[in-house]
Design an enzyme around this catalytic site. Structure first.
Site, PDB file in Angstrom:
ATOM      1  N   LEU A  29       0.844  -1.200   0.000  1.00  0.00           N
ATOM      2  CA  LEU A  29       0.000   0.000   0.000  1.00  0.00           C
ATOM      3  C   LEU A  29       0.880   1.251   0.000  1.00  0.00           C
ATOM      4  O   LEU A  29       0.979   1.968   0.983  1.00  0.00           O
ATOM      5  CB  LEU A  29      -0.947   0.003   1.200  1.00  0.00           C
ATOM      6  CG  LEU A  29      -2.109  -0.962   1.133  1.00  0.00           C
ATOM      7  CD1 LEU A  29      -2.987  -0.835   2.370  1.00  0.00           C
ATOM      8  CD2 LEU A  29      -2.935  -0.743  -0.125  1.00  0.00           C
ATOM      9  N   HIS A  30       1.524   1.496  -1.123  1.00  0.00           N
ATOM     10  CA  HIS A  30       2.331   2.705  -1.301  1.00  0.00           C
ATOM     11  C   HIS A  30       1.397   3.854  -1.680  1.00  0.00           C
ATOM     12  O   HIS A  30       0.177   3.698  -1.699  1.00  0.00           O
ATOM     13  CB  HIS A  30       3.412   2.469  -2.359  1.00  0.00           C
ATOM     14  CG  HIS A  30       2.845   2.105  -3.692  1.00  0.00           C
ATOM     15  ND1 HIS A  30       2.519   3.046  -4.627  1.00  0.00           N
ATOM     16  CD2 HIS A  30       2.499   0.899  -4.216  1.00  0.00           C
ATOM     17  CE1 HIS A  30       2.017   2.443  -5.693  1.00  0.00           C
ATOM     18  NE2 HIS A  30       1.992   1.135  -5.463  1.00  0.00           N
ATOM     19  N   ALA A  31       1.933   5.003  -1.988  1.00  0.00           N
ATOM     20  CA  ALA A  31       1.122   6.214  -2.195  1.00  0.00           C
ATOM     21  C   ALA A  31       0.054   6.064  -3.277  1.00  0.00           C
ATOM     22  O   ALA A  31      -1.102   6.435  -3.067  1.00  0.00           O
ATOM     23  CB  ALA A  31       2.031   7.399  -2.518  1.00  0.00           C
TER      24      ALA A  31
ATOM     25  N   THR B 177      -2.626   3.528  -2.194  1.00  0.00           N
ATOM     26  CA  THR B 177      -3.400   4.126  -1.108  1.00  0.00           C
ATOM     27  C   THR B 177      -4.376   5.161  -1.654  1.00  0.00           C
ATOM     28  O   THR B 177      -5.534   5.216  -1.235  1.00  0.00           O
ATOM     29  CB  THR B 177      -2.469   4.763  -0.068  1.00  0.00           C
ATOM     30  OG1 THR B 177      -1.675   3.727   0.530  1.00  0.00           O
ATOM     31  CG2 THR B 177      -3.247   5.479   1.014  1.00  0.00           C
TER      32      THR B 177
END
Length: 89
Positions: free
Chosen positions: A14-16, A19
């Site tokens: 769940l990176h930027a 997300t």
């Protein structure tokens, strides 16, 4: 209220970008949605909250959705996870 466990399967977790997709998807629904893992529980409509989960590939996320559109919201979130946030080929 619905509860379900989802596994982060995309390579980068769940990176930027992932997300942002998650928050954007859940913000379309009226239901309250919380995500929890590693002893933390956050609002799924908060980009900073979801980033704080620091969920890498393989992390199990417990999802709790409560509201009138909870079934539709859970389906949308499940599909997002199943499709690996449309990132992996």
């Amino acid at each position: 209220m619905l509860e379900h466990e989802l596994i982060v399967t995309n390579k980068l977790g769940l990176h930027a970008r992932a997300t942002a997709k998650l928050v954007q998807t859940m913000s379309k629904f009226q239901s309250n949605t919380t995500l929890s893992t590693k002893g933390r529980e956050v609002n799924a409509k908060s980009i900073m909250g979801v980033m704080l989960l620091a969920a890498s590939q393989g992390t199990v996320i417990r999802v709790r959705i409560d509201g009138e559109d909870e079934h539709t919201a859970m389906q949308a979130l499940s599909e997002l996870f199943e499709n690996r946030f449309n990132e992996d080929t």
